[in-house]
Write a protein that holds these residues in place. Structure first.
Motif, PDB file in Angstrom:
ATOM      1  N   LYS A   1      99.513  41.288  13.207  1.00 39.86           N
ATOM      2  CA  LYS A   1     100.406  40.486  12.378  1.00 39.86           C
ATOM      3  C   LYS A   1     101.301  39.594  13.233  1.00 39.86           C
ATOM      4  O   LYS A   1     101.610  38.458  12.849  1.00 39.86           O
ATOM      5  CB  LYS A   1     101.255  41.396  11.489  1.00 39.86           C
ATOM      6  CG  LYS A   1     100.475  42.043  10.342  1.00 39.86           C
ATOM      7  CD  LYS A   1      99.896  40.988   9.420  1.00 39.86           C
ATOM      8  CE  LYS A   1      99.142  41.598   8.260  1.00 39.86           C
ATOM      9  NZ  LYS A   1      98.574  40.562   7.356  1.00 39.86           N
ATOM     10  N   SER A   2     101.749  40.092  14.378  1.00 46.45           N
ATOM     11  CA  SER A   2     102.546  39.266  15.287  1.00 46.45           C
ATOM     12  C   SER A   2     101.754  38.041  15.726  1.00 46.45           C
ATOM     13  O   SER A   2     102.277  36.921  15.786  1.00 46.45           O
ATOM     14  CB  SER A   2     102.973  40.075  16.506  1.00 46.45           C
ATOM     15  OG  SER A   2     103.980  41.006  16.178  1.00 46.45           O
TER      16      SER A   2
ATOM     17  N   ARG B   1     100.515  45.934  13.566  1.00 49.98           N
ATOM     18  CA  ARG B   1     101.705  45.147  13.896  1.00 49.98           C
ATOM     19  C   ARG B   1     101.391  44.070  14.927  1.00 49.98           C
ATOM     20  O   ARG B   1     101.880  42.942  14.825  1.00 49.98           O
ATOM     21  CB  ARG B   1     102.815  46.072  14.399  1.00 49.98           C
ATOM     22  CG  ARG B   1     103.466  46.879  13.276  1.00 49.98           C
ATOM     23  CD  ARG B   1     104.484  47.863  13.796  1.00 49.98           C
ATOM     24  NE  ARG B   1     105.289  48.401  12.703  1.00 49.98           N
ATOM     25  CZ  ARG B   1     106.149  49.417  12.829  1.00 49.98           C
ATOM     26  NH1 ARG B   1     106.317  49.996  14.011  1.00 49.98           N
ATOM     27  NH2 ARG B   1     106.844  49.823  11.787  1.00 49.98           N
TER      28      ARG B   1
ATOM     29  N   HIS C   1     108.329  43.328   8.240  1.00 47.88           N
ATOM     30  CA  HIS C   1     108.954  44.635   8.024  1.00 47.88           C
ATOM     31  C   HIS C   1     108.932  45.001   6.540  1.00 47.88           C
ATOM     32  O   HIS C   1     108.997  44.121   5.671  1.00 47.88           O
ATOM     33  CB  HIS C   1     110.407  44.625   8.504  1.00 47.88           C
ATOM     34  CG  HIS C   1     110.535  44.461   9.987  1.00 47.88           C
ATOM     35  ND1 HIS C   1     110.353  45.495  10.862  1.00 47.88           N
ATOM     36  CD2 HIS C   1     110.823  43.368  10.742  1.00 47.88           C
ATOM     37  CE1 HIS C   1     110.534  45.064  12.108  1.00 47.88           C
ATOM     38  NE2 HIS C   1     110.803  43.776  12.053  1.00 47.88           N
TER      39      HIS C   1
ATOM     40  N   GLU D   1     107.915  38.459  15.858  1.00 49.51           N
ATOM     41  CA  GLU D   1     107.874  39.838  15.380  1.00 49.51           C
ATOM     42  C   GLU D   1     107.035  39.963  14.113  1.00 49.51           C
ATOM     43  O   GLU D   1     106.941  39.037  13.311  1.00 49.51           O
ATOM     44  CB  GLU D   1     109.299  40.330  15.113  1.00 49.51           C
ATOM     45  CG  GLU D   1     109.410  41.836  15.000  1.00 49.51           C
ATOM     46  CD  GLU D   1     110.863  42.297  14.960  1.00 49.51           C
ATOM     47  OE1 GLU D   1     111.098  43.511  15.042  1.00 49.51           O
ATOM     48  OE2 GLU D   1     111.753  41.431  14.834  1.00 49.51           O
ATOM     49  N   TYR D   2     106.437  41.116  13.956  1.00 52.53           N
ATOM     50  CA  TYR D   2     105.623  41.445  12.782  1.00 52.53           C
ATOM     51  C   TYR D   2     106.501  41.609  11.536  1.00 52.53           C
ATOM     52  O   TYR D   2     107.715  41.812  11.642  1.00 52.53           O
ATOM     53  CB  TYR D   2     104.848  42.737  13.039  1.00 52.53           C
ATOM     54  CG  TYR D   2     105.706  43.865  13.549  1.00 52.53           C
ATOM     55  CD1 TYR D   2     106.492  44.622  12.687  1.00 52.53           C
ATOM     56  CD2 TYR D   2     105.761  44.168  14.909  1.00 52.53           C
ATOM     57  CE1 TYR D   2     107.297  45.646  13.160  1.00 52.53           C
ATOM     58  CE2 TYR D   2     106.554  45.189  15.392  1.00 52.53           C
ATOM     59  CZ  TYR D   2     107.317  45.925  14.515  1.00 52.53           C
ATOM     60  OH  TYR D   2     108.122  46.927  14.974  1.00 52.53           O
TER      61      TYR D   2
END
Length: 231
Positions: free
Chosen positions: A211-212, A208, A180, A177-178
């Motif tokens: 970044k993932s 996102r 937060h 996951e990206y």
């Protein structure tokens, strides 16, 4: 239909444990799922309720007997066709796709081993699925069982607040996951990336995803290699 978890263990007081709190706990109170921990000791043999014996071929430790576990599994599972799971370091690695499969049925039966392990014959008879949490060894199957159940319960209908909560999580598309961010927008000289404040949904989605990819390549090269090979 209530999703039913049956756990065979020497330590039934460990359940529901942390699963009695937060999302899983509320779902338990609302009968979204049930948690039944079955003490293995009453199924033991003889005056001392023995559950284990010395391994054929020699070696350290004790092995849980097939006749004892067969009786327990047959009694607890009954006519249900749900998966029977045995957490063990020799199993295949548990993945999100397995959690999703388990959560879509009517429940699971989990056999928590202790000592040196379980006689192979009972695993074969009951078509037990063997999973590990990672390349490390624990004292028994109870902690992996809790982790597996937590992963399943949160996917049951109505447990998470939003139907979209699980769609962009780590492993959902083969990537981690990206990052937060939340308020304040500036904290100790560190700013939230400006794209997240822009309101441009396509730009945010692109950021996102990038970044993932970056996080996955840096943290889990094995996942990244598998992701690159996807059709």
């Amino acid at each position: 239909m209530t999703w039913q978890a049956d756990i065979l263990t020497l330590f039934p007081d460990m359940f529901p444990g942390p699963l009695g709190y937060s999302l899983a706990g509320r779902a338990l109170e609302n009968d979204v799922w049930s948690c039944r921990a079955h003490d293995l000791r009453p199924y033991g043999r003889g005056r001392h309720r023995a559950l284990d014996d010395t391994p054929f071929g020699g070696g350290a430790g004790m092995v849980m007997r097939p006749d004892v576990l067969d009786h327990a599994l047959s009694d607890v599972r009954g006519s249900r066709q749900c998966p029977v799971i045995y957490p063990t370091p020799r199993g295949k690695r548990l993945e999100q796709k397995d959690i999703e499969r388990f959560s879509q049925g009517d429940g699971v039966v989990i056999l928590c081993g202790r000592f040196e392990g379980v006689d192979e014959r009972v695993l074969e008879k009951h078509a037990v699925e063997q999973f590990c949490m990672g390349d490390f060894v624990l004292s028994g199957g109870e902690i992996p069982a809790l982790a597996l159940l937590d992963g399943c319960v949160r996917l049951l209908p109505g447990v998470m607040g939003s139907v979209h909560s699980g769609e962009e999580e780590s492993f959902s598309e083969g990537l981690l996951e990206y990052p937060h961010y939340t308020r304040p927008a500036e904290w100790e000289g560190r700013d939230v990336p400006s794209v997240l404040l822009s309101g441009h949904h396509q730009d945010i989605a692109r950021w996102r995803h990038e970044k993932s990819i970056a996080v996955t390549r840096a943290q889990r090269p094995d996942l990244w290699a598998a992701y690159e090979q996807r059709p």
